[in-house]
Design an enzyme around this catalytic site. Sequence first.
Site, mmCIF file in Angstrom:
data_model
loop_
_atom_site.group_PDB
_atom_site.id
_atom_site.type_symbol
_atom_site.label_atom_id
_atom_site.label_comp_id
_atom_site.label_asym_id
_atom_site.label_seq_id
_atom_site.Cartn_x
_atom_site.Cartn_y
_atom_site.Cartn_z
ATOM 1 N N THR A 16 34.011 11.869 28.273
ATOM 2 C CA THR A 16 32.898 11.638 28.960
ATOM 3 C C THR A 16 32.909 12.430 30.582
ATOM 4 O OG1 THR A 16 32.246 9.520 27.998
ATOM 5 C CG2 THR A 16 31.249 9.884 30.077
ATOM 6 N N SER A 54 37.228 11.514 22.615
ATOM 7 C CA SER A 54 38.364 10.991 22.422
ATOM 8 C C SER A 54 38.725 10.449 21.079
ATOM 9 C CB SER A 54 38.852 10.085 23.750
ATOM 10 O OG SER A 54 37.743 9.000 23.671
ATOM 11 N N THR A 85 37.561 7.879 27.345
ATOM 12 C CA THR A 85 38.300 6.509 27.380
ATOM 13 C C THR A 85 38.648 5.621 26.217
ATOM 14 O OG1 THR A 85 35.930 5.721 27.566
ATOM 15 C CG2 THR A 85 36.928 6.465 29.742
ATOM 16 N N ASP A 86 37.880 6.300 25.104
ATOM 17 C CA ASP A 86 38.155 5.381 23.725
ATOM 18 C C ASP A 86 39.339 5.336 23.528
ATOM 19 O OD1 ASP A 86 35.450 4.751 24.023
ATOM 20 O OD2 ASP A 86 34.859 6.123 22.073
#
Length: 325
Positions: A16, A54, A85-86
């Site tokens: 992101t 990710s 971030t995942d």
Amino acid sequence: MSLAGRRLAVIHTGGTIASRPDPGGPGLTPQEAPAVPGLPGVMVTAHQPFRLPSPHVTPGHMLELARLIERLAPDADGIVVTHGTDTLEETAFFLHLALTTDTPVLLTGSMRHAEEVSWDGPGNLLDAAHVALHPDSHGRGPLVVFGGDLFDARTVTKVHTSAVDAFGGYPGPIGRIDRTGETAHLRFFARPEARPVYAPARVEARVEILYAYAGWQGEGYAEAAARADGLVIAALGTGNLPAELLPLVAASAGAGQPVVIATRTHAGPILPVYGYPGGGATLVAAGAIPASFLNAHKARLLLLLLLSLDYGLEEIRGVFGEGQF
């Protein structure tokens, strides 16, 4: 502390923090890596081994990233990795296990994209740079910085799908960075710890995760066991399963296939105390391996690396049992 003359390597992988609305389709896609703001006098080099959301990052990408970090480390005072971030916590833990360098490595990202008025990417990136270049960060292994909080790669986890302060994990941050103007104030709440290294030449093993639930009778277990070299089960509570799983786990362990028991609970260790069929004590007696405090997806990565290094069942049991990670 003056940063003039310090050398910072920034590795962009997508996520992101690099995303914008896709002009050719719906939703956001990684497009443009962000620049580090506000570091006068710092020599910054940028690298982009891949540009992925990710969920597309694999252990193979993590190994590629580890090798790049090892190549850059001798010529850098600090290294920052931007990441979606995942799966950021998984890449952080993989690097924690696989890196040999003591050069500070900081992972960060953003929850909001560059065209939102509240984009958190620049602040997180600047925090990560300051921490990476600080002498107190040396020898701590990879760290995650988000919203000013610093997290250990072993315990950090994403705790919210959309909030800016999306990262946490018991027992909480191990440090904090705040900035007043151009001055950064960094405090660590924990000392560096010794860190064993598991660095295979290739990641070729296959480890699958099964998720326990009320009424599970082992659906999917046989299929997963047939195609995997090892299994991780996100079990109930302190490491318990329905009774129907006990003979399945025993059969896998008897055949030399490691079965690691983690918990689907958000925090806490595996404690094999229950002696009913499927209770933690009976699972361990049948050959299951408690995951200590690692969640299922981090336990999978540790098992994956150990199997890729040709560790045997008892060696794997020792690594998990003695907390060698």
